[in-house]
Design an enzyme around this catalytic site. Structure first.
Site, PDB file in Angstrom:
ATOM      1  N   LYS A 179      -7.021 -15.257  52.441  1.00 35.33           N
ATOM      2  CA  LYS A 179      -6.072 -14.099  52.533  1.00 35.33           C
ATOM      3  C   LYS A 179      -6.185 -13.257  51.100  1.00 35.33           C
ATOM      4  O   LYS A 179      -6.087 -14.134  50.081  1.00 35.33           O
ATOM      5  CB  LYS A 179      -4.609 -14.539  52.961  1.00 35.33           C
ATOM      6  CG  LYS A 179      -3.698 -15.175  52.153  1.00 35.33           C
ATOM      7  CD  LYS A 179      -3.086 -14.501  51.071  1.00 35.33           C
ATOM      8  CE  LYS A 179      -2.204 -13.404  51.523  1.00 35.33           C
ATOM      9  NZ  LYS A 179      -1.685 -12.476  50.442  1.00 35.33           N
ATOM     10  N   GLU A 232      -5.157  -3.142  49.468  1.00 35.64           N
ATOM     11  CA  GLU A 232      -4.260  -2.413  50.037  1.00 35.64           C
ATOM     12  C   GLU A 232      -4.497  -0.947  50.121  1.00 35.64           C
ATOM     13  O   GLU A 232      -4.426  -0.424  49.065  1.00 35.64           O
ATOM     14  CB  GLU A 232      -2.716  -2.650  49.639  1.00 35.64           C
ATOM     15  CG  GLU A 232      -2.445  -4.123  49.877  1.00 35.64           C
ATOM     16  CD  GLU A 232      -1.259  -4.688  48.970  1.00 35.64           C
ATOM     17  OE1 GLU A 232      -0.634  -5.546  49.544  1.00 35.64           O
ATOM     18  OE2 GLU A 232      -0.917  -4.218  48.241  1.00 35.64           O
ATOM     19  N   THR A 263      -3.960 -12.330  43.866  1.00 38.04           N
ATOM     20  CA  THR A 263      -3.064 -12.867  44.949  1.00 38.04           C
ATOM     21  C   THR A 263      -3.761 -13.249  46.223  1.00 38.04           C
ATOM     22  O   THR A 263      -3.886 -12.556  47.205  1.00 38.04           O
ATOM     23  CB  THR A 263      -1.974 -11.767  45.061  1.00 38.04           C
ATOM     24  OG1 THR A 263      -0.973 -12.464  45.941  1.00 38.04           O
ATOM     25  CG2 THR A 263      -2.547 -10.622  45.779  1.00 38.04           C
ATOM     26  N   THR A 303       8.058  -8.019  53.472  1.00 42.56           N
ATOM     27  CA  THR A 303       7.524  -9.548  54.042  1.00 42.56           C
ATOM     28  C   THR A 303       6.047  -9.437  54.419  1.00 42.56           C
ATOM     29  O   THR A 303       5.416  -8.397  54.438  1.00 42.56           O
ATOM     30  CB  THR A 303       8.207  -9.896  55.342  1.00 42.56           C
ATOM     31  OG1 THR A 303       7.890 -11.102  55.595  1.00 42.56           O
ATOM     32  CG2 THR A 303       8.041  -9.027  56.502  1.00 42.56           C
TER      33      THR A 303
END
Length: 401
Positions: free
Chosen positions: A177, A274, A188, A401
């Site tokens: 991920k 993102e 990350t 979240t």
């Protein structure tokens, strides 16, 4: 050959996996993953270099230091980072709970977390989710595990490969991920790799450390280094090859396969940045050292001005050569050549003559290659990144979240 394959971490012999909904994520999506080897396995790992490391990083470093592991438990929705002693206690308790259900030692359980920083784990949900994950373990559970570890990812990341060693087929599979806060060392990201290769722990760690340096440590989305990232590989020896204990041909075959898989996974993470609309490969050629080449590549990849130019499909080569100049490495402007795709945009210390329409077509593509030739040495490096879009700001401005 590396393939996209939902089999992922269950591709290798003797591994099961599962992903369940433990209620950690407010969205109600799967958020607790488990990967288990049916047999004793050696383990290797690499971890974030952020000095503010999350509790699971400390716990899992201790597991890796023992040289063996049989299970990985990973949650999404809560990073368990910056949570003090409570966070360490919760990470250790997660390992203890999983070990009890799997009938193994707690120091054979790697734990990982990803999500919001500064929030303690909801241990009542972890305690209920672990038995559910154990019950769901199966030989086709990799896809569900991959779904349970993603956060802002737009798709699961699952790859496999295989090679012949001593006439035995050795399988390697991985899930990962990662989409934001992507910057070495590492990103990350969580990446879990399984293999049925028979290899000793020393060689496994050497192979992983070497491949991570040229793969996961060569990606950047936004220049932020996470508190939680780790890459873990377990090898259970079920392929039946002669055990790899030396730096020999068998080791190099395994190393090459692992390296190829890690590079392909790193690219997937960078491409899924993102809000990304472009996947950008930065090749730096003829630097004095690999370190110099990497610094130049990262300087370009981390530049907000470069990234926004590519988002806007603006062929602003000036931002690229500017990033080369402030990278801190030896360079001579008159000797440096910059190309977008196959079009030279900068040479002889100034902008080159080029077909603007042809360059615009390059900028309109999803996959774009930047080549920088320093003409000062013989070393090179490749960095993978993406553009910076309006959507990136929206995602991170609203991320909870």
């Amino acid at each position: 050959m590396v393939k996209e394959n939902k089999a992922g971490v269950t591709y290798a012999k003797g591994f099961k996996a599962a992903g369940v909904k433990a209620g950690i994520k407010k969205s109600g999506n799967p958020d607790l993953a488990m990967i288990v080897s049916d047999y004793d396995a050696v383990v290797a790992g690499t971890f974030t270099q952020n000095k503010v490391a999350a509790a699971p990083v400390y716990v899992s470093k201790n597991v890796v230091s023992t040289g063996t592991a049989k299970a990985i438990v990973a949650n999404s929705g809560c990073a368990n980072a910056c949570t003090g002693q409570q966070g360490l206690d919760d990470a250790n308790k997660t390992a203890v709970l999983a070990a009890a259900k799997l009938n193994i030692a707690a120091d054979d359980v790697v734990v990982a977390s990803t999500g919001v920083i500064g929030v303690t784990l909801p241990m009542e949900k972890i305690a209920a989710g672990i038995p559910a994950a154990v019950a769901a373990l199966n030989n086709d559970g990799s896809e569900s595990a991959a779904n349970a570890i993603i956060t802002t990812d737009t798709y699961i990341k699952s790859l496999t490969t295989e090679v012949m060693i001593n006439g035995k087929k050795v399988h390697i599979g991985a899930i990962a991920k990662g989409a934001g806060m992507i910057q070495p060392n590492m990103a990350t990201m969580l990446c879990f790799i399984t293999t049925d290769a028979d290899i000793d722990q020393v060689r496994l760690q050497l192979a992983l450390s070497g491949t991570v340096e040229k793969s996961f440590n060569m990606i950047s989305v936004d220049g932020d280094m996470s508190t939680n990232d780790m890459v873990i590989v377990m090898a259970n020896g079920q392929a039946g090859n002669s055990k790899i204990t030396k730096d020999n041909e068998d080791y190099h075959i395994f190393y090459s396969a692992l390296a190829e898989l890690c590079c392909e996974m790193a690219k997937k993470i960078a491409a899924d940045g993102e809000g990304a609309t472009k996947f950008i490969t930065v090749n730096v050629h003829n630097a004095k050292t690999f370190s110099d080449a990497k610094k130049v590549g990262m300087s370009i990849a981390n530049s907000p001005l470069v990234k926004t130019a590519f988002f806007g499909q603006d062929p602003n080569w000036g931002r690229v050569i500017c990033a080369v100049g402030y990278s801190g490495v030896a360079m001579q402007p008159e000797q440096t050549i910059v190309k977008f795709g196959d079009i030279i945009v900068y040479k002889n210390g100034m902008g080159a003559q080029f077909d603007k329409n042809a360059l615009q077509k390059v900028m309109a593509k999803h996959d774009i290659v930047i080549d920088v030739d320093l003409n000062l040495g013989h070393d090179k490096a490749t960095v993978w990144t993406c553009d910076l879009s309006y959507e990136y700001v929206k995602i991170n401005g609203e991320y909870h979240t």
